[in-house]
Every structure is written in C-alpha cells, then in structure tokens.
Design an enzyme around this catalytic site. Structure first.
Site, PDB file in Angstrom:
ATOM      1  N   GLU A  41      -6.037  -4.743  10.302  1.00 17.08           N
ATOM      2  CA  GLU A  41      -5.035  -3.722  10.562  1.00 17.08           C
ATOM      3  C   GLU A  41      -5.394  -2.960  11.836  1.00 17.08           C
ATOM      4  OE1 GLU A  41      -2.841  -2.582   6.665  1.00 17.08           O
ATOM      5  OE2 GLU A  41      -4.602  -1.318   6.857  1.00 17.08           O
ATOM      6  N   ASN A  90       0.866  -1.188   0.000  1.00 16.89           N
ATOM      7  CA  ASN A  90       0.000   0.000   0.000  1.00 16.89           C
ATOM      8  C   ASN A  90       0.899   1.233   0.000  1.00 16.89           C
ATOM      9  OD1 ASN A  90      -1.882   1.975   0.387  1.00 16.89           O
ATOM     10  ND2 ASN A  90      -2.476   1.331   2.451  1.00 16.89           N
ATOM     11  N   GLY A 142       1.667   2.543  10.740  1.00 13.48           N
ATOM     12  CA  GLY A 142       2.614   3.652  10.631  1.00 13.48           C
ATOM     13  C   GLY A 142       3.248   4.068  11.945  1.00 13.48           C
ATOM     14  N   GLU A 185      -7.385   4.846   7.260  1.00 13.70           N
ATOM     15  CA  GLU A 185      -7.183   6.258   6.898  1.00 13.70           C
ATOM     16  C   GLU A 185      -8.389   6.793   6.118  1.00 13.70           C
ATOM     17  OE1 GLU A 185      -3.335   5.697   5.092  1.00 13.70           O
ATOM     18  OE2 GLU A 185      -2.564   5.141   7.073  1.00 13.70           O
ATOM     19  N   SER A 229       2.699  -1.817  10.545  1.00 12.88           N
ATOM     20  CA  SER A 229       4.135  -1.867  10.828  1.00 12.88           C
ATOM     21  C   SER A 229       4.753  -3.233  10.563  1.00 12.88           C
ATOM     22  CB  SER A 229       4.407  -1.405  12.268  1.00 12.88           C
ATOM     23  OG  SER A 229       3.991  -0.072  12.441  1.00 12.88           O
ATOM     24  N   LYS A 285       0.048   4.237  -0.441  1.00 15.47           N
ATOM     25  CA  LYS A 285      -0.645   5.432   0.067  1.00 15.47           C
ATOM     26  C   LYS A 285      -0.367   6.621  -0.867  1.00 15.47           C
ATOM     27  CE  LYS A 285      -0.452   3.371   4.592  1.00 15.47           C
ATOM     28  NZ  LYS A 285      -0.533   3.515   6.024  1.00 15.47           N
ATOM     29  N   HIS A 309      -9.771   1.172   4.288  1.00 15.24           N
ATOM     30  CA  HIS A 309      -8.551   1.409   5.056  1.00 15.24           C
ATOM     31  C   HIS A 309      -8.864   2.393   6.184  1.00 15.24           C
ATOM     32  CE1 HIS A 309      -4.560   2.727   6.181  1.00 15.24           C
ATOM     33  NE2 HIS A 309      -4.107   1.621   5.609  1.00 15.24           N
TER      34      HIS A 309
HETATM   35  P1  PGA Z   1       2.306   0.486   7.685  1.00 15.12           P
HETATM   36  O1  PGA Z   1       0.893   0.665   6.959  1.00 15.12           O
HETATM   37  O2  PGA Z   1       2.897  -0.797   7.193  1.00 15.12           O
HETATM   38  O3  PGA Z   1       3.111   1.696   7.293  1.00 15.12           O
HETATM   39  O4  PGA Z   1       2.028   0.431   9.160  1.00 15.12           O
HETATM   40  C1  PGA Z   1       0.064  -0.428   6.724  1.00 15.12           C
HETATM   41  C2  PGA Z   1      -1.215   0.019   6.081  1.00 15.12           C
HETATM   42  O5  PGA Z   1      -1.690   1.113   6.438  1.00 15.12           O
HETATM   43  O6  PGA Z   1      -1.775  -0.645   5.200  1.00 15.12           O
END
Ligand code: PGA
Length: 251
Positions: A168, A9, A174, A98, A214, A11, A96
């Site tokens: 997640e 991803n 993140g 976000e 992460s 983003k 997601h």
């Molecule tokens: P990350 O993001 O690996 O940077 O924690 C995962 C995601 O949001 O899909």
C-alpha cells in the site's frame, strides 16, 4: 495457483447496526464470485457478530484491523490475538500505514504482532509501502525491502508461507491517486523477488500479494490483471456494498 482475495478495510467507520446492514447488503448483491475470497475487516466490536453472519457463507472471511503484540494482561483498551481468534475471525491486518504513522508502530513491534497472530492460527495481512518522499527520491524499493526484512524475514519458511502481504503506497491511501499498473506490478514483482532470495521460488510463487491504495470499481480490473497482483486491500470503496462487490468481481 494463488488464491484471489479482496479485503475490505472499514477502518474506524460504521456503527454496529450500520456494519451489520452493510454485510446484509453485500450478501444481497449478486453475482458474487465464490472463487474470490472476500475478507471483511470491521472494527473490533463488530467482529463476533459479522463472523457469525458470514460463517456459513462460501468465499467470505473476517479480519481484525490490528491486535496487541502480547498474549494477555494489564493493557487497558487492547485486544489480543487470542480474543480475535475466539470470535471466529481468521485474519489480522498488521502494520497498516495508519498504525505506523498515527500510533507509532515500529517494525520490531510489528514483527511481534506477526508472531502472536501466527501463534493463534490467524493469518497476518502484513501491510507495507513507501511514502511519497521515498518514491520521489527513488528510495521506494529500498524502503519496502527494509519493511519486509524487519517485519517478516525473521519468520521460518513454514510460518512465512502462511501470511499475506499488502503493498500500500502511502501516497495512494485515501487520496484518490492510485498506483499505475506499472508501479503496482513493478513493486509486487520486486517483493516477490526479495521473497525468492530469502525463502526460495516455491514460497515466493505462492505468496499472496494484495495491492491497496484508492482501489475502486473502475481501476480494480486493470490492477488485478497484473501478473503479481493477487487482489486488493480496499478502504473507502469497501464501505458501499455495490462498489465492494464490483471490485471482488473484477478478476
Ligand atoms: P483506500 O484505503 O482504499 O481508502 O485508499 C486502503 C487502505 O488503507 O487499506
């Protein structure tokens, strides 16, 4: 046997040129395990070019990070599932955290996005997961159960059996804080058991469940070794070819 999947991803990262360069770097980083499906989810503007680049590459596929919930029309700035399919992409990330947090996407909207994605023969990668407050209050199972129910459990068994779910935990995205294998396996097992209750053993045993939050080259091996973890949805660590390939090779 469930397929093993590692999804990148990106983003809102990478210019068009940088994105294409990252794909070249990934393709040039060996060895890549062809039994693991590597899904790249770049921003919309990269989709067609990356789908084209990966089209003849075994073990690779492309995903959009979002789509609009309606077929077409006067929705300035939006991208439909049909348009995504027309680029050669095969998957769409839906829900997601976000999108839920920063764009106010509700469960009922996400259910519509799942529907239109499936109607266009795209595979939804449906994200769910609890906030830290939920986990601290021991409400994480309840929260995820509700997300499953509101976003996905309206589907017919045949439609449900086409999708992928990514667990997640929001507190792990993140942050550099990964769920422990105990937490990841516990939740994945719970999700599978809820699917079993709703759709039966055959579908629950065949549903692909990814872990995200992460995930990196150091922790992927342990996470992917969990019985109910079929791969990962990777954000930050997917922006470097070496790291992404190392994660894909962690099975
Ligand atoms: P990350 O993001 O690996 O940077 O924690 C995962 C995601 O949001 O899909």
């Amino acid at each position: 046997m469930r397929k093993k999947i590692v999804a990148a991803n990106w983003k809102m990262n990478k210019t068009f040129a940088d994105g294409l360069q990252l794909i070249d770097e990934i393709l040039n980083t060996t060895p890549v395990n062809n039994n693991v499906i590597k899904i790249i989810a770049p921003p919309f503007i990269h989709l067609a070019a990356i789908a084209d680049k990966l089209k003849s590459k075994e073990g690779f596929a492309v995903a959009a990070q979002n789509c609009h919930h309606l077929k077409s029309g006067a929705f300035t700035g939006e991208v439909s599932a049909e348009m995504i399919a027309s680029t050669g992409a095969e998957y769409v990330i839906i829900g997601h955290s976000e999108r839920r947090m920063y764009f106010g996407e509700t469960s009922s909207l996400l259910a519509q996005k799942v529907n239109i994605t499936l109607a266009n023969n795209l595979t939804p990668i449906f994200c769910l997961g609890e906030m830290i407050e939920d986990r601290n209050a021991n409400l994480h199972l309840e929260k995820v159960k509700q997300q499953l129910k509101e976003g996905l459990f309206h589907l017919s068994p045949s439609d449900f059996s086409k999708l992928i779910i990514a667990y997640e935990p929001v507190w792990a995205i993140g942050t550099g804080v990964t769920a422990t294998t105990h937490q990841a396996q516990g939740m994945h097992n719970f999700i599978r058991s809820e699917i079993n209750k709703k759709y039966g053993k055959n579908i629950s045993e065949n549903t692909i469940l990814l872990y995200g939050g992460s995930c990196n080259a150091e922790n992927a091996k342990d996470l992917f070794a969990c019985l109910d973890v079929d791969g990962g949805l990777v954000g930050g660590a997917s922006l470097k070819a070496n790291d992404f390939v190392a994660i894909a090779n962690s099975f």
